[in-house]
Enzyme design. Structure first.
Site, PDB file in Angstrom:
ATOM      1  N   GLU A 132       0.636  -0.989   0.098  1.00 38.79           N
ATOM      2  CA  GLU A 132      -0.194  -0.225  -0.495  1.00 38.79           C
ATOM      3  C   GLU A 132       0.903   1.456  -0.305  1.00 38.79           C
ATOM      4  OE1 GLU A 132      -2.627   1.547  -0.091  1.00 38.79           O
ATOM      5  OE2 GLU A 132      -4.512   0.979   0.024  1.00 38.79           O
ATOM      6  N   HIS A 133      -0.009   2.541  -0.115  1.00 41.05           N
ATOM      7  CA  HIS A 133       1.034   3.753  -0.196  1.00 41.05           C
ATOM      8  C   HIS A 133       1.880   3.870   0.376  1.00 41.05           C
ATOM      9  CE1 HIS A 133      -1.205   5.295   3.306  1.00 41.05           C
ATOM     10  NE2 HIS A 133      -1.546   4.934   3.674  1.00 41.05           N
TER      11      HIS A 133
END
Ligand code: UDP
Length: 216
Positions: free
Chosen positions: A138-139
């Protein structure tokens, strides 16, 4: 010059990644040749319909070469990277047609991004990363060199994973924050199915829910 791409390793990892390599060639350079390299072979053979040969025979081939190292052991990937570099052969990255890469992502050379892998926004990844089936990053994660994800790893936002860490199948790692990322230290191993709720020191092996150092 004619291009030759190779998948280095014709065991489980290599045979799983060859179809991903094939997808990559079809998207980018469909006239190129695609072969396996495996040093377990004394002489050229056929593996799943592809020509397979040892490194010496591969070196003897003509053409411009690039190689994906499809061997799960990260130390072996590093050793082979050094050999390829010394021989002037480029690392090759492959990704499946179903891999999704979001904005402002940097992925180092030699990556293997398997089917259904997703890489979120603003992620940085070092060289020879392996993300197996259905894994996500994820980010804002930062991933070092020679990191390996088994299938279905859930790596949430703001996690830093250092070089040579191995994350087992189905492991879930809790998100960090921009100020305090969750850190998986160099060479750490996260066991299959572990739920990691806090940072893991370099070299540690953690298992379970919540993940704890494994008792030997
Ligand atoms: N291998 C190789 N050169 C090396 C080290 C390994 O060609 O320097 C090959 C080895 O012969 C084997 C494969 O890489 O076929 C590794 O297979 P293994 O089943 O150990 O692991 P995986 O495929 O899961 O990475």
């Amino acid at each position: 010059m004619h291009k030759v791409y190779a998948v280095y390793g014709a065991s489980g990892c290599g045979r799983s990644l060859m179809p991903v390599a094939k997808m990559t060639v079809m998207r980018t350079d469909s006239t190129a040749d695609l072969v396996f390299i495996d040093d377990g072979l004394d002489q050229p053979a056929t593996v799943n319909g592809y020509l397979a040969m040892n490194y010496q025979d591969f070196i003897a081939l003509g053409g411009e070469k690039a190689v994906l190292i499809a061997i799960a052991n990260s130390k072996v990937r590093e050793t082979i990277t050094n050999k390829l570099t010394a021989d002037g052969i480029a690392l090759w990255s492959v990704q499946a047609d179903t891999t999704l890469i979001m904005d402002a992502v940097i992925v180092g050379n030699g990556a293997a991004l398997s089917p259904f892998v997703t890489i979120g926004a603003n992620v940085r990844i070092g060289k020879c990363f392996h993300a197996n089936l259905y894994s996500y990053v994820e980010h804002d994660c930062v991933i070092g060199d020679y990191v390996t994800f088994a299938p279905r790893v859930s790596c949430n936002g703001n996690i830093h994973i250092h070089d040579h860490a191995y994350i087992g199948a189905g492991a879930v790692i809790k998100q960090g924050t921009p100020d305090q990322p969750l850190i998986i230290g160099k060479g750490a191993v996260v066991g299959m199915g572990a739920v990691v709720t806090k940072s893991v020191p370099a070299g540690a092996v953690v298992v379970g829910n919540p993940a704890r150092p494994m008792m030997r």
